[in-house]
Design a protein around this motif. Structure first.
Motif, short mmCIF file in Angstrom:
data_model
loop_
_atom_site.label_atom_id
_atom_site.label_comp_id
_atom_site.label_asym_id
_atom_site.label_seq_id
_atom_site.Cartn_x
_atom_site.Cartn_y
_atom_site.Cartn_z
N HIS A 13 -21.48 22.33 -43.19
CA HIS A 13 -21.31 21.31 -42.17
C HIS A 13 -22.65 20.90 -41.56
O HIS A 13 -22.99 19.72 -41.46
CB HIS A 13 -20.36 21.85 -41.08
N ALA A 17 -24.55 17.25 -41.76
CA ALA A 17 -24.78 16.47 -40.54
C ALA A 17 -26.26 16.19 -40.32
O ALA A 17 -26.66 15.07 -39.99
CB ALA A 17 -24.19 17.20 -39.34
N VAL A 23 -26.25 11.48 -36.06
CA VAL A 23 -24.98 12.20 -35.92
C VAL A 23 -24.91 12.72 -34.49
O VAL A 23 -25.89 13.24 -33.96
CB VAL A 23 -24.88 13.37 -36.93
N SER A 24 -23.77 12.57 -33.85
CA SER A 24 -23.62 13.01 -32.46
C SER A 24 -23.82 14.52 -32.33
O SER A 24 -23.47 15.30 -33.22
CB SER A 24 -22.23 12.65 -31.95
N GLN A 27 -20.88 16.62 -33.01
CA GLN A 27 -20.39 16.74 -34.37
C GLN A 27 -21.22 17.71 -35.20
O GLN A 27 -21.32 17.59 -36.41
CB GLN A 27 -20.33 15.36 -35.03
N SER A 42 -14.74 23.35 -38.80
CA SER A 42 -15.52 22.37 -39.56
C SER A 42 -14.71 21.87 -40.73
O SER A 42 -14.21 22.67 -41.54
CB SER A 42 -16.82 23.01 -40.08
N GLY A 56 -16.65 16.77 -40.29
CA GLY A 56 -16.23 16.55 -38.91
C GLY A 56 -16.01 17.87 -38.19
O GLY A 56 -15.52 18.84 -38.79
N LEU A 73 -11.73 15.09 -32.31
CA LEU A 73 -13.01 14.95 -33.00
C LEU A 73 -13.91 14.05 -32.15
O LEU A 73 -13.91 12.83 -32.30
CB LEU A 73 -12.82 14.35 -34.40
N GLY A 76 -16.69 11.40 -33.63
CA GLY A 76 -16.63 11.64 -35.07
C GLY A 76 -15.26 11.24 -35.60
O GLY A 76 -14.44 10.68 -34.87
N PRO A 77 -15.02 11.52 -36.89
CA PRO A 77 -15.82 12.33 -37.82
C PRO A 77 -16.98 11.55 -38.44
O PRO A 77 -17.10 10.34 -38.24
CB PRO A 77 -14.80 12.71 -38.90
#
Length: 373
Positions: A13, A17, A23-24, A27, A42, A56, A73, A76-77
């Motif tokens: 994951h 990411a 990517v936040s 997340q 995950s 996600g 989420l 995301g995802p």
């Protein structure tokens, strides 16, 4: 193309990411560690050839006295939101979460819908006819966002009302304020600040305000200021252990994932803030300040130091997070919006959060529960 959704390891994951520029921070796997009231998992999307093409972080919150879950989420995802087969991405996620006992799914597509320049927001604040930012003509619109929203509605998703993150009212801001850094020098960013901001930064320097990075041991000092800020700005503060847990969890994943900054003046900390980083995106996360000695402008000094460090670290975006959508003079959050507009960035509207009821009866019961709180 058909996709399969299944649990993946934290390592898979995180690698997926962090290989992407935006990517936040909500997340990545460590965010789940910072949320002890939720069970984190995950998820990975695999294509027909078995390649990992999406990921996600899903947070599962149990209904009181039932082994059924709200699946969330946040921001995301991380999937291809521009895909023409968006339904094929989301359908296996819903099926998997239903098998896990979820009665409802909430997600926050990281899709920008509209943008307003600082000048446009400033003009809207000054216009007595403008009640809400959403009613003001945007500087730029993203047509694909409307397409995504239409597809979600056709699938049965519904846009949720804005909420807080406390308890079941999980929710993230739909409107945020961001400063684009990509392709800009630090001097260009400084020149983008309005005159008042530049004046306040110089005033802080002249007054001897010193901004330094703090550590875990400084979190109680930050928290004292944060509680004072909560009383002044009328919100419910999080307890100190929340920030201690957040610090430990996020920095265990990456030492630069979370930082703490403190603005000192004459032996006293006047302002403090946390900064989060994932890839090229940097967030001003939580801010705190005292009402004392405001004339030395510690908040401007604090933000400018954080911007300088973010720029030096290669940030493409400096994100000041949520802003109010209400532009009326009696809104107590309007002052914070004016402060952020002074940075010369832009207001950004995302698609917001969306709900999918897997069990309509339980989902309706949750709505009723929330409305009575």
């Amino acid at each position: 193309m058909s996709y399969r959704v299944k649990p993946i390891s934290r390592e898979e994951h995180l690698a997926f990411a962090t290989a992407r520029p935006a990517v936040s921070h909500m997340q990545v796997p460590s965010w789940g560690d910072a949320k002890p009231d939720w069970r984190a998992e995950s998820l990975g999307w695999s294509d027909d050839e078995g390649r990992l093409v999406g990921a996600g972080l899903v947070l599962l919150r149990p209904l009181p006295k039932l082994r059924r879950y709200l699946a969330y989420l946040p921001e995301g995802p991380v999937i291809d939101w521009t895909a023409t087969d968006l339904e094929e991405w989301l359908r296996p996620m819903l099926a998997y979460l239903k098998e896990r006992g979820a009665f409802s799914v909430r997600m926050g597509p990281p899709v920008v819908a509209r943008r307003w320049s600082a000048e446009a927001v400033k003009a809207a604040i000054a216009d007595p006819r403008a009640g809400r930012l959403r009613d003001v003509a945007a500087t730029a619109e993203e047509p694909r966002a409307l397409d995504v929203a239409d597809r979600l509605r056709r699938m049965g998703w519904r846009q949720s009302e804005p909420g807080g993150e406390d308890g079941f009212a999980a929710g993230q801001p739909r409107h945020v304020f961001q400063i684009p850094f990509a392709g800009r020098s630090l001097e260009e960013i400084r020149q983008g600040l309005n005159q008042q901001w530049r004046r306040n930064i110089k005033k802080a320097e002249k007054a001897g305000v010193k901004v330094v990075q703090g550590g875990y041991e400084d979190l109680p000092v930050f928290h004292d200021l944060y509680v004072e800020t909560a009383e002044r700005d009328r919100f419910v503060p999080r307890p100190l252990p929340y920030f201690q847990r957040m610090w430990t969890a996020l920095r265990a994943e990456d030492a630069d994932r979370m930082r703490l900054y403190l603005a000192h003046h004459d032996g006293e900390v006047l302002a403090a803030a946390t900064m989060l980083t994932v890839g090229e995106h940097v967030w001003y996360s939580y801010g705190a300040s005292t009402g004392r000695r405001r004339e030395v402008q510690p908040n401007n000094a604090l933000q400018w130091r954080m911007m300088c460090d973010a720029h030096e670290g290669g940030a493409a975006v400096y994100d000041l997070r949520g802003i109010t959508d209400t532009l009326e003079d009696d809104n107590h959050l309007l002052g914070l919006l004016r402060f952020k507009v002074g940075t010369g960035g832009e207001a950004v509207e995302y698609l917001g959060e969306w709900d999918y009821p897997l069990n309509r009866l339980l989902h309706k019961a949750l709505d009723l529960y929330l409305s009575r709180r």
